[in-house]
Design a protein around this motif. Structure first.
Motif, PDB file in Angstrom:
ATOM      1  N   VAL A   1       0.851  -1.186   0.000  1.00 36.65           N
ATOM      2  CA  VAL A   1       0.000   0.000   0.000  1.00 36.65           C
ATOM      3  C   VAL A   1       0.891   1.242   0.000  1.00 36.65           C
ATOM      4  CG1 VAL A   1      -1.766   1.281   1.246  1.00 36.65           C
ATOM      5  CG2 VAL A   1      -1.825  -1.213   1.233  1.00 36.65           C
ATOM      6  N   TRP A   2       0.549   2.212  -0.842  1.00 38.45           N
ATOM      7  CA  TRP A   2       1.273   3.482  -0.924  1.00 38.45           C
ATOM      8  C   TRP A   2       0.292   4.619  -0.659  1.00 38.45           C
ATOM      9  CZ3 TRP A   2       6.467   4.202  -3.119  1.00 38.45           C
ATOM     10  CH2 TRP A   2       7.101   2.997  -3.428  1.00 38.45           C
ATOM     11  N   ILE A   3       0.718   5.590   0.139  1.00 36.32           N
ATOM     12  CA  ILE A   3      -0.035   6.821   0.319  1.00 36.32           C
ATOM     13  C   ILE A   3       0.284   7.733  -0.869  1.00 36.32           C
ATOM     14  CG2 ILE A   3      -0.441   8.805   1.822  1.00 36.32           C
ATOM     15  CD1 ILE A   3      -1.259   6.097   3.000  1.00 36.32           C
ATOM     16  N   MET A   4      -0.745   8.382  -1.435  1.00 31.00           N
ATOM     17  CA  MET A   4      -0.520   9.221  -2.611  1.00 31.00           C
ATOM     18  C   MET A   4      -1.092  10.622  -2.399  1.00 31.00           C
ATOM     19  SD  MET A   4      -1.031   8.372  -6.642  1.00 31.00           S
ATOM     20  CE  MET A   4      -2.792   8.084  -6.639  1.00 31.00           C
ATOM     21  N   TYR A   5      -0.303  11.625  -2.791  1.00 27.62           N
ATOM     22  CA  TYR A   5      -0.742  13.017  -2.786  1.00 27.62           C
ATOM     23  C   TYR A   5      -0.804  13.492  -4.236  1.00 27.62           C
ATOM     24  CZ  TYR A   5       0.450  12.921   2.194  1.00 27.62           C
ATOM     25  OH  TYR A   5       0.525  12.602   3.523  1.00 27.62           O
ATOM     26  N   SER A   6      -1.936  14.105  -4.618  1.00 32.87           N
ATOM     27  CA  SER A   6      -2.146  14.503  -6.000  1.00 32.87           C
ATOM     28  C   SER A   6      -2.497  15.975  -6.079  1.00 32.87           C
ATOM     29  CB  SER A   6      -3.286  13.696  -6.631  1.00 32.87           C
ATOM     30  OG  SER A   6      -3.087  12.316  -6.463  1.00 32.87           O
ATOM     31  N   ASN A   7      -2.189  16.575  -7.224  1.00 31.31           N
ATOM     32  CA  ASN A   7      -2.570  17.958  -7.500  1.00 31.31           C
ATOM     33  C   ASN A   7      -3.490  17.957  -8.714  1.00 31.31           C
ATOM     34  OD1 ASN A   7      -2.797  20.592  -8.349  1.00 31.31           O
ATOM     35  ND2 ASN A   7      -0.673  21.109  -7.977  1.00 31.31           N
ATOM     36  N   SER A   8      -4.720  18.397  -8.534  1.00 34.00           N
ATOM     37  CA  SER A   8      -5.671  18.464  -9.643  1.00 34.00           C
ATOM     38  C   SER A   8      -6.271  19.858  -9.752  1.00 34.00           C
ATOM     39  CB  SER A   8      -6.783  17.432  -9.449  1.00 34.00           C
ATOM     40  OG  SER A   8      -7.450  17.650  -8.229  1.00 34.00           O
ATOM     41  N   SER A   9      -5.487  20.867  -9.399  1.00 31.54           N
ATOM     42  CA  SER A   9      -6.021  22.221  -9.308  1.00 31.54           C
ATOM     43  C   SER A   9      -6.091  22.940 -10.638  1.00 31.54           C
ATOM     44  CB  SER A   9      -5.175  23.054  -8.333  1.00 31.54           C
ATOM     45  OG  SER A   9      -3.833  23.122  -8.792  1.00 31.54           O
ATOM     46  N   SER A  10      -5.300  22.521 -11.628  1.00 33.85           N
ATOM     47  CA  SER A  10      -5.271  23.238 -12.902  1.00 33.85           C
ATOM     48  C   SER A  10      -5.135  22.255 -14.046  1.00 33.85           C
ATOM     49  CB  SER A  10      -4.092  24.231 -12.936  1.00 33.85           C
ATOM     50  OG  SER A  10      -4.187  25.161 -11.877  1.00 33.85           O
ATOM     51  N   ALA A  11      -5.522  22.693 -15.224  1.00 37.11           N
ATOM     52  CA  ALA A  11      -5.436  21.838 -16.412  1.00 37.11           C
ATOM     53  C   ALA A  11      -4.081  22.011 -17.081  1.00 37.11           C
ATOM     54  CB  ALA A  11      -6.551  22.181 -17.394  1.00 37.11           C
ATOM     55  N   GLY A  12      -3.607  20.950 -17.719  1.00 37.66           N
ATOM     56  CA  GLY A  12      -2.389  21.024 -18.506  1.00 37.66           C
ATOM     57  C   GLY A  12      -1.178  20.413 -17.856  1.00 37.66           C
ATOM     58  N   PHE A  13      -1.270  20.107 -16.580  1.00 37.05           N
ATOM     59  CA  PHE A  13      -0.134  19.540 -15.862  1.00 37.05           C
ATOM     60  C   PHE A  13      -0.637  18.486 -14.869  1.00 37.05           C
ATOM     61  CE2 PHE A  13       1.063  23.729 -17.156  1.00 37.05           C
ATOM     62  CZ  PHE A  13       2.373  23.629 -17.566  1.00 37.05           C
ATOM     63  N   GLU A  14       0.264  17.647 -14.438  1.00 34.96           N
ATOM     64  CA  GLU A  14      -0.088  16.700 -13.390  1.00 34.96           C
ATOM     65  C   GLU A  14       1.160  16.341 -12.608  1.00 34.96           C
ATOM     66  OE1 GLU A  14       0.069  12.339 -15.503  1.00 34.96           O
ATOM     67  OE2 GLU A  14      -1.759  13.515 -15.707  1.00 34.96           O
ATOM     68  N   PHE A  15       0.950  16.065 -11.328  1.00 37.07           N
ATOM     69  CA  PHE A  15       2.077  15.659 -10.497  1.00 37.07           C
ATOM     70  C   PHE A  15       1.579  14.824  -9.330  1.00 37.07           C
ATOM     71  CE2 PHE A  15       5.723  15.838  -7.732  1.00 37.07           C
ATOM     72  CZ  PHE A  15       6.765  15.783  -8.643  1.00 37.07           C
ATOM     73  N   TYR A  16       2.329  13.775  -8.998  1.00 34.96           N
ATOM     74  CA  TYR A  16       1.960  12.859  -7.928  1.00 34.96           C
ATOM     75  C   TYR A  16       3.184  12.543  -7.073  1.00 34.96           C
ATOM     76  CZ  TYR A  16      -1.837  12.089 -11.230  1.00 34.96           C
ATOM     77  OH  TYR A  16      -2.871  12.269 -12.098  1.00 34.96           O
ATOM     78  N   HIS A  17       2.943  12.436  -5.778  1.00 37.92           N
ATOM     79  CA  HIS A  17       3.982  12.016  -4.841  1.00 37.92           C
ATOM     80  C   HIS A  17       3.446  10.830  -4.052  1.00 37.92           C
ATOM     81  CE1 HIS A  17       7.215  12.076  -1.927  1.00 37.92           C
ATOM     82  NE2 HIS A  17       6.324  12.131  -0.946  1.00 37.92           N
ATOM     83  N   MET A  18       4.191   9.718  -4.014  1.00 41.46           N
ATOM     84  CA  MET A  18       3.756   8.509  -3.325  1.00 41.46           C
ATOM     85  C   MET A  18       4.751   8.125  -2.244  1.00 41.46           C
ATOM     86  SD  MET A  18       2.325   6.266  -6.570  1.00 41.46           S
ATOM     87  CE  MET A  18       2.397   4.750  -5.612  1.00 41.46           C
TER      88      MET A  18
END
Length: 489
Positions: free
Chosen positions: A415-432
């Protein structure tokens, strides 16, 4: 150019520093979420009518325009002939299947999310073009009484024994990645029964993890050690046309079934059932053969020792569970992760409120891979995860804002904890983050994509842990992670 801040060699000094670092990392990059597109249809209540290939084409400009005669000639037919077969992928309903089959009308292409639902049932008349290892399918989702048609657009990007599927509603140029499917391997006719017998190592930990021993009555003993997940020590199997099929005792004492297939010196173990998929997040595991002689007796001895340790841990697990229940019942407060001197109670979470920032009690899941369950408090930005240890309840993880949305996923057997950013269009980033105990961070992973609007010709840049990777590598990674992601908002 918007720069993504990739985290490398983090060293945390307490939960407060960790959260601030995660926030700083994700604030530097915005995300476009890879979503599971396409609507499943029920095979007993389908709304799609059959239409001919002469129907007026819809969609946006720039779509590939090819006649049916162009499609069904020469190399295109050869390409479809080479691709015939069944491909498997992980769907929201378990294991999905994509099939390409030869028929009297040319070729049929069908996508079943489950035994009872499908995305599309297409044939050669729905193929717009085949070029550059891509099949363009324009599929009529619905036909109305005035002869207007709603279309969906699928692109099947193929390579050896693999197909990436893309989906869009407006046209081919608007499609986004949907899933990655691999070709189902048929049991080789030249596989003799004795070839299964032996010891196999796990690719994940490079240690013996699969033992197969043939009995005198032509049945097999099968023992599987899935690292930090589950041990099957009482598996019993028999050779069938599908491979070495087996049953064993799974989580909660329930029986699970599966099949083992050989691909040269590799054994592919598939475990069936939605219950197992919900528990583990994965259904397929691969092992490589190291010996023709299994160590069944050694395995059982190790399993007995493990079971004794599990019995000793049961008391600790029960105590942790009681602490979490005490928090739910308002008898115990939780320690704030950013200030150990500060606490909060269940009454602070506005459980009965209809407001957007209200919380609700969720399920208990082992989120830190220590054998004890944590408590999920569903709520805004992914809610709060609570851990019980040392006689107290602690805030383990929490969502903070639209640029720090909390969830968890199953990846590589943990199991991995994941933090996501979905605040704007055109980019994406995830930290696990992967833990072995809530106070023991053992692994991290960062990935995402970024696009510079001032340099459109450069295209989209895909990264994994600060290193640029190809689109195919990125799409395959996302297909594994997001297929098993669990949202807790």
């Amino acid at each position: 150019m918007v720069q993504g801040i990739l985290l490398k060699d983090w060293h945390f000094n307490g939960k407060s520093v960790m959260k601030k670092a995660v926030m700083a990392m994700i604030m530097g990059t915005v995300l476009l979420t890879v979503s599971s597109c396409g609507q499943a249809k029920n095979t007993e209540d389908a709304q799609t009518d059959v239409i001919s290939s002469t129907a007026e084409p819809g969609g946006s400009t720039g779509e590939v325009q090819k006649t049916q005669n162009d499609i069904n000639t020469g190399s295109n037919l050869a390409e479809l002939e080479n691709l015939t077969g069944e491909y498997e992928y992980l769907s929201d309903y378990g294991n999905g299947k994509l099939m390409i089959q030869k028929s009297s009308n040319g070729y049929d292409i069908s996508d079943y999310e489950s035994e009872f639902s499908y995305r599309f049932l297409a044939d050669s008349s729905n193929i717009e073009n085949i070029e550059n290892n891509r099949i363009y399918v324009k599929y009529p989702e619905q036909v109305f009484s005035d002869d207007t048609v709603n279309f969906s657009y699928y692109i099947l990007e193929y390579s050896t024994d693999e197909i990436n599927v893309y989906y869009g509603e407006a046209g081919f140029e608007e499609t986004q990645f949907l899933y990655h499917a691999t070709k189902k391997i048929e049991v080789r006719a030249d596989v003799y029964e004795y070839e299964y017998e032996g010891e196999y190592n796990s690719y994940d930990i490079n240690e013996p993890a699969l033992e197969i021993k043939k009995n005198d009555d032509e049945t097999y003993q099968i023992q599987i050690d899935l690292f930090r997940l589950w041990d099957f020590y009482d598996g019993a199997g028999k050779i069938t046309e599908e491979g070495l099929e087996f049953t064993a005792t799974g989580p909660g004492g329930n029986e699970v079934s599966g099949v083992i297939k050989l691909e040269e010196d590799m054994a592919v173990v598939t475990i069936f059932g939605q219950e197992w998929l919900d528990f583990a997040g994965l259904s397929e595991y691969k092992f490589y053969k190291t010996s023709d002689v299994p160590n069944i007796d050694d395995f059982l001895a190790n399993q007995q020792e493990s079971n004794m340790q599990d019995a000793a841990d049961t008391g600790l697990e029960a105590a942790a569970d009681e602490l979490l229940d005490s928090f739910i019942n308002g008898l115990t407060d939780a320690v704030d992760s950013e200030d150990s001197a500060s606490t909060f109670s269940v009454s602070d979470l506005k459980l009965d409120s209809e407001e957007w920032d209200a919380y609700s009690i969720g399920e208990k899941v082992d989120l830190d891979n220590d054998g004890e369950n944590e408590l999920i408090i569903n709520g805004p930005y992914g809610g709060i995860y609570l851990d019980a240890r040392d006689g107290k309840v602690y805030e383990f993880a929490a969502g903070e804002s639209a640029v720090l949305v909390l969830s968890y996923t199953y990846y590589n057997g943990a199991v991995w904890i994941m933090y996501s950013n979905s605040s704007s269009a055109g980019f994406e980033f995830y930290h696990m983050e992967k833990f072995e105990g809530a106070d023991n961070l053992t692994a991290e992973m960062n990935f995402g994509e970024e696009f510079d609007p001032n340099n459109a010709e450069a295209g989209i840049k895909y990264t994994l842990n600060g290193t640029e990777i190809s689109y195919d590598e990125y799409a395959e990674l996302c297909s594994k992670i997001f297929a098993a992601e669990v949202s807790t908002d």
